[in-house]
Write a protein that holds these residues in place. Structure first.
Motif, short mmCIF file in Angstrom:
data_model
loop_
_atom_site.label_atom_id
_atom_site.label_comp_id
_atom_site.label_asym_id
_atom_site.label_seq_id
_atom_site.Cartn_x
_atom_site.Cartn_y
_atom_site.Cartn_z
N HIS A 32 0.83 -1.19 0.00
CA HIS A 32 0.00 0.00 0.00
C HIS A 32 0.87 1.26 0.00
CE1 HIS A 32 -3.73 -2.13 0.61
NE2 HIS A 32 -3.26 -2.74 1.70
N ARG A 33 0.35 2.31 -0.58
CA ARG A 33 0.99 3.61 -0.44
C ARG A 33 0.86 4.10 0.99
NH1 ARG A 33 -1.06 8.04 -4.42
NH2 ARG A 33 -0.13 9.24 -2.73
N TYR A 36 -2.41 5.28 2.55
CA TYR A 36 -3.40 4.29 2.94
C TYR A 36 -3.55 4.25 4.47
CZ TYR A 36 -5.53 -0.38 3.39
OH TYR A 36 -6.36 -1.43 3.70
N TYR A 37 -2.46 4.62 5.16
CA TYR A 37 -2.46 4.55 6.62
C TYR A 37 -2.64 5.93 7.27
CZ TYR A 37 -0.28 0.11 5.35
OH TYR A 37 -0.02 -1.12 4.79
#
Length: 212
Positions: A32-33, A36-37
């Motif tokens: 994920h990039r 994303y978090y």
């Protein structure tokens, strides 16, 4: 990710001299990039802790390299690798304006196939532009390298120009201290110790090669 954020936060409080920031270290092209978090990394419009993001370790564009954009927008203090950053002039401009440090890791980038000839490494442009960089090591035990020694050697031999001399090596060493996450006092103490060793090294070179 929330568990990791919480753990690092606890470690920063328990070991403030050892743990100084948060990184997301993963295979960027398949994971994920960083954005994303975002909910775990930002609370109440504020970063939860200093960020030292692994970003832009890719040869692709408009993919994992967008982590560089995330790093800038999240006010990262350091960017690990930043290999793809020259493909994004506006990002590079922001990195310079914000004083973000790029950790250049030449041996890793060559071993993992991002660049065959280090003379074509983005780090050569960083050095030519006097950008804020440090020479760092990646997973050096995997390919039998020494921590920092081989990376400094390859940076000096491959990233500098044919006219560069010990002044480049000295500046790269100084960068390691000046752009570190040490406190101001720790940097002063480290520079004093380093300067003494550098002076001894220069005296030894002069004596060994009869330069005077």
């Amino acid at each position: 990710m929330q568990q990791q954020v919480n753990r690092v936060s606890e470690l920063m409080k328990k070991f403030p001299d050892l743990v100084t920031g948060f990184d997301i270290d993963s295979h960027e092209d398949v994971g994920h990039r960083n954005v994303y978090y975002i909910n775990e990394l930002v609370k109440d419009e504020q970063s939860v802790m200093p960020f030292l993001f692994h970003a832009g370790e890719t040869s692709w564009t408009q993919g994992a390299d967008m982590n560089l954009v995330d790093a800038v927008l999240l006010n990262a203090t350091r960017i690990g690798h930043g290999f793809a950053v020259l493909k994004h002039p506006k990002v590079m401009e922001a990195i310079r304006e914000q004083g973000i440090v790029i950790e250049v890791q030449p041996v890793s980038n060559q071993v993992l196939g991002f660049v065959n000839d280090l003379r074509n490494h983005p780090g050569a442009t960083f050095i030519a532009n006097n950008d804020r960089i440090t020479i760092s090591s990646d997973n050096f035990p995997l390919w039998g390298a020494l921590p920092l020694s081989h990376d400094f050697y390859m940076a000096f031999m491959g990233l500098g120009s044919t006219k560069d001399d010990l002044r480049l090596l000295k500046q790269l060493a100084v960068n390691s201290i000046q752009f570190s996450t040490m406190t101001a006092k720790e940097k002063v103490d480290a520079m004093d110790k380093w300067q003494q060793r550098w002076n001894a090294f220069i005296d030894d070179v002069i004596t060994k090669y009869h330069l005077l």
